[in-house]
Design a protein around this motif. Sequence first.
Motif, PDB file in Angstrom:
ATOM      1  N   ASN A  54       0.647  -1.382  -0.035  1.00 29.06           N
ATOM      2  CA  ASN A  54      -0.181   0.019   0.333  1.00 29.06           C
ATOM      3  C   ASN A  54       0.970   1.282   0.203  1.00 29.06           C
ATOM      4  OD1 ASN A  54       0.296   1.870   2.710  1.00 29.06           O
ATOM      5  ND2 ASN A  54      -0.077  -0.307   2.869  1.00 29.06           N
ATOM      6  N   THR A  55       0.234   2.017  -0.334  1.00 24.10           N
ATOM      7  CA  THR A  55       0.931   3.759  -0.211  1.00 24.10           C
ATOM      8  C   THR A  55       0.338   4.287   0.713  1.00 24.10           C
ATOM      9  OG1 THR A  55       1.802   3.275  -2.617  1.00 24.10           O
ATOM     10  CG2 THR A  55       1.319   5.765  -1.337  1.00 24.10           C
ATOM     11  N   PHE A  56       0.341   5.069   2.140  1.00 24.65           N
ATOM     12  CA  PHE A  56      -0.692   5.753   3.296  1.00 24.65           C
ATOM     13  C   PHE A  56      -0.208   7.283   2.998  1.00 24.65           C
ATOM     14  CE2 PHE A  56      -1.314   7.035   6.825  1.00 24.65           C
ATOM     15  CZ  PHE A  56      -2.885   6.417   7.354  1.00 24.65           C
ATOM     16  N   ILE A  57      -0.842   8.281   2.601  1.00 22.96           N
ATOM     17  CA  ILE A  57      -0.752   9.512   3.212  1.00 22.96           C
ATOM     18  C   ILE A  57      -1.299  10.495   3.666  1.00 22.96           C
ATOM     19  CG2 ILE A  57      -1.205  11.230   1.474  1.00 22.96           C
ATOM     20  CD1 ILE A  57      -0.046   9.377  -1.232  1.00 22.96           C
ATOM     21  N   LYS A  58      -1.124  10.361   4.465  1.00 17.37           N
ATOM     22  CA  LYS A  58      -1.623  11.342   5.221  1.00 17.37           C
ATOM     23  C   LYS A  58      -2.221  12.927   5.030  1.00 17.37           C
ATOM     24  CE  LYS A  58       0.088   9.264   9.703  1.00 17.37           C
ATOM     25  NZ  LYS A  58       0.352  10.146  10.786  1.00 17.37           N
ATOM     26  N   LEU A  59      -3.554  13.222   4.637  1.00 11.70           N
ATOM     27  CA  LEU A  59      -3.245  14.639   4.095  1.00 11.70           C
ATOM     28  C   LEU A  59      -4.318  15.582   5.291  1.00 11.70           C
ATOM     29  CD1 LEU A  59      -6.282  12.646   1.248  1.00 11.70           C
ATOM     30  CD2 LEU A  59      -3.738  13.146   1.146  1.00 11.70           C
ATOM     31  N   PRO A  60      -3.844  16.932   4.960  1.00  8.16           N
ATOM     32  CA  PRO A  60      -4.192  17.701   6.215  1.00  8.16           C
ATOM     33  C   PRO A  60      -5.620  18.238   6.019  1.00  8.16           C
ATOM     34  CG  PRO A  60      -3.405  18.761   3.690  1.00  8.16           C
ATOM     35  CD  PRO A  60      -3.501  17.552   3.218  1.00  8.16           C
ATOM     36  N   THR A  61      -6.432  17.185   5.656  1.00 11.17           N
ATOM     37  CA  THR A  61      -7.778  17.419   5.519  1.00 11.17           C
ATOM     38  C   THR A  61      -8.748  16.658   7.097  1.00 11.17           C
ATOM     39  OG1 THR A  61      -7.903  15.278   4.398  1.00 11.17           O
ATOM     40  CG2 THR A  61      -7.602  17.075   3.511  1.00 11.17           C
ATOM     41  N   LYS A  62     -10.283  17.307   6.982  1.00 11.28           N
ATOM     42  CA  LYS A  62     -11.024  16.082   7.807  1.00 11.28           C
ATOM     43  C   LYS A  62     -11.373  15.163   7.100  1.00 11.28           C
ATOM     44  CE  LYS A  62     -11.825  20.318  10.374  1.00 11.28           C
ATOM     45  NZ  LYS A  62     -12.948  21.284  10.649  1.00 11.28           N
ATOM     46  N   HIS A  63     -12.728  14.817   7.362  1.00 12.71           N
ATOM     47  CA  HIS A  63     -13.948  13.808   6.507  1.00 12.71           C
ATOM     48  C   HIS A  63     -14.185  14.430   5.145  1.00 12.71           C
ATOM     49  CE1 HIS A  63     -15.641  10.000   6.856  1.00 12.71           C
ATOM     50  NE2 HIS A  63     -16.179  10.258   6.314  1.00 12.71           N
ATOM     51  N   SER A  64     -13.911  12.794   4.201  1.00 15.66           N
ATOM     52  CA  SER A  64     -14.709  13.524   2.930  1.00 15.66           C
ATOM     53  C   SER A  64     -13.476  14.677   2.371  1.00 15.66           C
ATOM     54  CB  SER A  64     -16.087  13.545   3.058  1.00 15.66           C
ATOM     55  OG  SER A  64     -16.908  12.907   3.381  1.00 15.66           O
ATOM     56  N   PRO A  65     -12.333  14.151   1.707  1.00 14.95           N
ATOM     57  CA  PRO A  65     -11.600  15.426   1.023  1.00 14.95           C
ATOM     58  C   PRO A  65     -11.562  15.667  -0.177  1.00 14.95           C
ATOM     59  CG  PRO A  65     -10.464  13.833   2.229  1.00 14.95           C
ATOM     60  CD  PRO A  65     -11.735  13.451   2.150  1.00 14.95           C
ATOM     61  N   VAL A  66     -12.532  14.757  -0.750  1.00  9.00           N
ATOM     62  CA  VAL A  66     -13.092  14.195  -1.845  1.00  9.00           C
ATOM     63  C   VAL A  66     -13.803  15.636  -2.600  1.00  9.00           C
ATOM     64  CG1 VAL A  66     -14.910  12.724  -1.921  1.00  9.00           C
ATOM     65  CG2 VAL A  66     -13.565  13.062  -4.325  1.00  9.00           C
TER      66      VAL A  66
END
Length: 85
Positions: A54-66
């Motif tokens: 896997n490639t795991f990326i922590k985004l600087p977001t909350k829920h539903s960044p899409v």
Amino acid sequence: ANNYQRETINNALNYSVKPLLEKITKPTLILWGKFDKTTPIYLGEIFKNKIPNNTFIKLPTKHSPVYTHPKLIFDKVDSFIKRKE
């Protein structure tokens, strides 16, 4: 919530996908919001630790960044696909 919604939520809360994660064999991109309170980062870490390749990326977001960060999501997915081609 109607009865169908209650049943769906109840099923989701009582079902664990953890035993299935190790069976995923394809390269997997996991995008997780660092500030997500609905599905906290520790749950993403479980996915990261259980899914091989896997490639795991922590985004600087909350829920539903899409919805809140569509360009960021597109860029991460596009980069992942291009690396795997």
